[in-house]
Design a protein around this motif. Structure first.
Motif, PDB file in Angstrom:
ATOM      1  N   ARG A 279      30.834 -30.984  18.246  1.00 59.24           N
ATOM      2  CA  ARG A 279      30.896 -31.972  17.167  1.00 59.24           C
ATOM      3  C   ARG A 279      29.811 -33.129  17.267  1.00 59.24           C
ATOM      4  O   ARG A 279      30.156 -34.337  16.756  1.00 59.24           O
ATOM      5  N   ARG A 280      28.862 -32.659  17.769  1.00 59.10           N
ATOM      6  CA  ARG A 280      27.706 -33.682  17.770  1.00 59.10           C
ATOM      7  C   ARG A 280      26.651 -32.921  17.055  1.00 59.10           C
ATOM      8  O   ARG A 280      26.314 -31.960  16.606  1.00 59.10           O
ATOM      9  N   ILE A 281      25.759 -34.021  16.647  1.00 61.61           N
ATOM     10  CA  ILE A 281      24.588 -33.690  15.774  1.00 61.61           C
ATOM     11  C   ILE A 281      23.595 -32.583  16.544  1.00 61.61           C
ATOM     12  O   ILE A 281      23.161 -33.089  17.468  1.00 61.61           O
ATOM     13  N   ALA A 282      23.317 -31.549  15.809  1.00 58.61           N
ATOM     14  CA  ALA A 282      22.452 -30.477  16.610  1.00 58.61           C
ATOM     15  C   ALA A 282      20.899 -31.250  16.902  1.00 58.61           C
ATOM     16  O   ALA A 282      20.382 -31.683  15.936  1.00 58.61           O
ATOM     17  N   PRO A 283      20.229 -31.076  17.945  1.00 63.44           N
ATOM     18  CA  PRO A 283      19.201 -31.462  18.289  1.00 63.44           C
ATOM     19  C   PRO A 283      18.127 -31.170  17.354  1.00 63.44           C
ATOM     20  O   PRO A 283      17.299 -32.243  17.139  1.00 63.44           O
ATOM     21  N   PHE A 284      18.132 -29.929  16.488  1.00 65.73           N
ATOM     22  CA  PHE A 284      17.062 -29.830  15.559  1.00 65.73           C
ATOM     23  C   PHE A 284      17.466 -30.299  14.096  1.00 65.73           C
ATOM     24  O   PHE A 284      16.603 -30.700  13.411  1.00 65.73           O
ATOM     25  N   SER A 285      18.551 -31.032  14.193  1.00 63.54           N
ATOM     26  CA  SER A 285      18.968 -31.365  12.740  1.00 63.54           C
ATOM     27  C   SER A 285      17.983 -32.702  12.479  1.00 63.54           C
ATOM     28  O   SER A 285      18.102 -33.709  13.185  1.00 63.54           O
ATOM     29  N   ASN A 286      17.715 -33.189  11.259  1.00 64.24           N
ATOM     30  CA  ASN A 286      17.324 -34.321  10.530  1.00 64.24           C
ATOM     31  C   ASN A 286      18.532 -34.988  10.417  1.00 64.24           C
ATOM     32  O   ASN A 286      19.687 -34.539  10.414  1.00 64.24           O
ATOM     33  N   ARG A 287      18.534 -36.334  10.844  1.00 67.86           N
ATOM     34  CA  ARG A 287      19.602 -37.146  10.485  1.00 67.86           C
ATOM     35  C   ARG A 287      19.388 -38.551   9.978  1.00 67.86           C
ATOM     36  O   ARG A 287      18.312 -38.743   9.645  1.00 67.86           O
ATOM     37  N   GLY A 288      20.336 -39.602   9.701  1.00 72.96           N
ATOM     38  CA  GLY A 288      20.190 -40.809   9.295  1.00 72.96           C
ATOM     39  C   GLY A 288      20.906 -41.000   8.034  1.00 72.96           C
ATOM     40  O   GLY A 288      21.524 -40.402   7.585  1.00 72.96           O
ATOM     41  N   ALA A 289      20.358 -42.158   7.318  1.00 72.88           N
ATOM     42  CA  ALA A 289      21.163 -42.750   6.171  1.00 72.88           C
ATOM     43  C   ALA A 289      21.014 -41.652   4.888  1.00 72.88           C
ATOM     44  O   ALA A 289      21.862 -41.796   4.118  1.00 72.88           O
ATOM     45  N   TYR A 290      20.087 -40.855   4.996  1.00 74.56           N
ATOM     46  CA  TYR A 290      20.015 -39.826   3.742  1.00 74.56           C
ATOM     47  C   TYR A 290      20.941 -38.450   3.830  1.00 74.56           C
ATOM     48  O   TYR A 290      21.164 -38.024   2.656  1.00 74.56           O
ATOM     49  N   ILE A 291      21.528 -38.512   4.996  1.00 80.86           N
ATOM     50  CA  ILE A 291      22.150 -37.293   5.334  1.00 80.86           C
ATOM     51  C   ILE A 291      23.956 -37.749   4.510  1.00 80.86           C
ATOM     52  O   ILE A 291      24.365 -38.831   4.773  1.00 80.86           O
ATOM     53  N   ASP A 292      24.383 -36.961   3.891  1.00 75.55           N
ATOM     54  CA  ASP A 292      25.707 -36.986   3.139  1.00 75.55           C
ATOM     55  C   ASP A 292      26.949 -36.701   4.060  1.00 75.55           C
ATOM     56  O   ASP A 292      27.974 -37.226   4.283  1.00 75.55           O
ATOM     57  N   ILE A 293      26.626 -35.702   4.727  1.00 77.90           N
ATOM     58  CA  ILE A 293      27.698 -34.915   5.546  1.00 77.90           C
ATOM     59  C   ILE A 293      26.991 -33.899   6.494  1.00 77.90           C
ATOM     60  O   ILE A 293      25.977 -33.411   6.140  1.00 77.90           O
ATOM     61  N   TYR A 294      27.952 -33.477   7.813  1.00 76.90           N
ATOM     62  CA  TYR A 294      27.323 -32.794   8.729  1.00 76.90           C
ATOM     63  C   TYR A 294      28.362 -31.536   8.622  1.00 76.90           C
ATOM     64  O   TYR A 294      29.449 -31.839   8.192  1.00 76.90           O
ATOM     65  N   ALA A 295      28.009 -30.339   8.956  1.00 83.17           N
ATOM     66  CA  ALA A 295      28.605 -29.304   9.104  1.00 83.17           C
ATOM     67  C   ALA A 295      28.108 -28.328  10.287  1.00 83.17           C
ATOM     68  O   ALA A 295      26.937 -28.429  10.651  1.00 83.17           O
ATOM     69  N   PRO A 296      28.935 -27.386  10.769  1.00 87.62           N
ATOM     70  CA  PRO A 296      28.327 -26.336  11.856  1.00 87.62           C
ATOM     71  C   PRO A 296      27.109 -25.711  11.456  1.00 87.62           C
ATOM     72  O   PRO A 296      27.009 -25.236  10.223  1.00 87.62           O
ATOM     73  N   GLY A 297      25.963 -25.749  12.216  1.00 88.95           N
ATOM     74  CA  GLY A 297      24.541 -25.195  11.936  1.00 88.95           C
ATOM     75  C   GLY A 297      24.056 -24.486  13.343  1.00 88.95           C
ATOM     76  O   GLY A 297      23.129 -24.009  13.114  1.00 88.95           O
TER      77      GLY A 297
END
Length: 376
Positions: A279-297
């Motif tokens: 349940r952590r952000i994957a290292p490759f994923s972009n992140r920040g205020a523009y993200i609405d939601i995260y999901a398994p990737g």
């Protein structure tokens, strides 16, 4: 507007022997666009104008033009932009076997707990991607005909694998011998805009969006992105949004903290980042205020070519989980507008396991999502 002059300019430009690139021309006024298409039809015998491809959703056309050309003579009446290329993330082929009928990501977002209430029955998801493996046993009961925008008249068969993988996570339905996706009774319409290398032009993406709107898709899955902003693509996204179509888009795999790819960056889409099993952000994923939601990737197993399975990682995989979850929601609450669906997703997110993560972001949880929709 002098439509005849524009056509003469276009015909001349397309005969110039110079390095050419694809361009998108949009008309400010619908009346000018309709008159242009009428004249185009009347000049159908012209070999140069035959390569002009109308894009009615944005009142535009795509065509080959010499590089560096401008439309100053028609300034304010038409807009020209380069028809850029978009790519889905390439992945080496790795044949796998399914250890369990329900992949970890589908379990993780608690989709199985919702199947007693909703399975996404007959919710239509347009997957703009590389096509689909029509022979895959896990997908045969989940498919609509779709369209092939690269080779018109041919079925949208997958010659890359990416589109089949995305479709499997959304709506695979073969629990006895294969896998089950998030919404096993949803319907997938494969919209093949990407070639065997995983490349597509913006104009073909827009034509894919137009097809989805015209054929009344409930959801459009866009597991791809680009760094450049396209006003033509934004126009298509806004028109689909205004038609009530939910667009789910991947944030990108550059590991950036303050930006995401287009079209996920447009506010009319639901922008999806990727998480791992912890349940952590994957290292490759972009992140920040523009993200609405995260999901398994991260390390997601799903359907692949020739009836096989493949493990892939990326925000593309996360996006397909969210599209499936929205199909479950729409099956219970048909007609929910895109803005309301985004609000329900944001109200029901599970907090991420990170001290640095802001409390305003979180991970998809299907069970909480359905509860939040009941309370709206």
């Amino acid at each position: 507007m002098d439509i005849a002059a524009l056509q003469r300019w276009l015909q001349h430009a397309m005969t110039i022997e110079a390095r050419t690139s694809k361009g998108i021309i949009r008309f400010q006024h619908g009346s000018d666009y309709r008159r242009f298409l009428l004249r185009l039809k009347q000049n159908a015998s012209s070999n140069t104008l035959k390569s002009v491809k109308p894009i009615p959703l944005i009142r535009g056309i795509s065509c080959q033009l010499p590089a560096g050309l401008s439309l100053e003579a028609f300034q304010g009446q038409v807009w020209l932009e380069k028809d850029c290329k978009i790519s889905v993330r390439p992945s080496p082929y790795k044949a796998k076997t399914m250890d369990n009928g329900i992949p970890w990501g589908v379990q993780h977002i608690r989709a199985p707990q919702a199947w007693g209430t909703t399975t996404g029955y007959r919710v239509k998801v347009g997957v703009i991607d590389t096509g689909i493996d029509f022979q895959h046993p896990d997908l045969q009961h989940s498919l609509l005909r779709g369209i092939n925008l690269i080779h018109r008249g041919r079925p949208p068969r997958d010659d890359n694998g990416h589109g089949t993988h995305i479709a499997g996570t959304i709506a695979a339905a073969n629990g006895m011998h294969g896998m089950i996706g998030v919404a096993p009774r949803a319907l997938i319409a494969p919209v093949k805009a990407f070639d065997h290398n995983g490349s597509a032009f913006v104009s073909d993406i827009i034509l894919g969006i137009e097809w989805c709107v015209r054929n009344k898709m409930d959801i459009i899955n866009m597991s791809f992105g680009m760094r450049n902003r396209s006003k033509a693509l934004l126009s298509a996204v806004i028109n689909a949004y205004n038609a009530g179509v939910i667009i789910v888009a991947s944030a990108g795999n550059d590991g950036k903290r303050r930006t995401v790819d287009y079209p996920a960056r447009y506010p009319q889409t639901i922008s999806v980042g990727a998480t791992n099993r912890l349940r952590r952000i994957a290292p490759f994923s972009n992140r920040g205020a523009y993200i609405d939601i995260y999901a398994p990737g991260d390390k997601i197993m799903s359907a692949w070519l020739k009836g096989h399975y493949n493990e892939m990682s990326g925000t593309s995989m996360a996006t397909s989980h969210v599209s499936g979850a929205i199909a479950l929601l729409l099956s219970l609450n048909p007609g929910l507008p895109p803005a309301e669906i985004k609000a329900v997703l944001k109200r029901s997110m599970q907090p991420l396991r990170s001290n640095k993560a802001r409390r305003t972001i979180g991970e998809l949880d299907v069970w909480r999502m359905l509860q939040a929709a009941e309370k709206r």
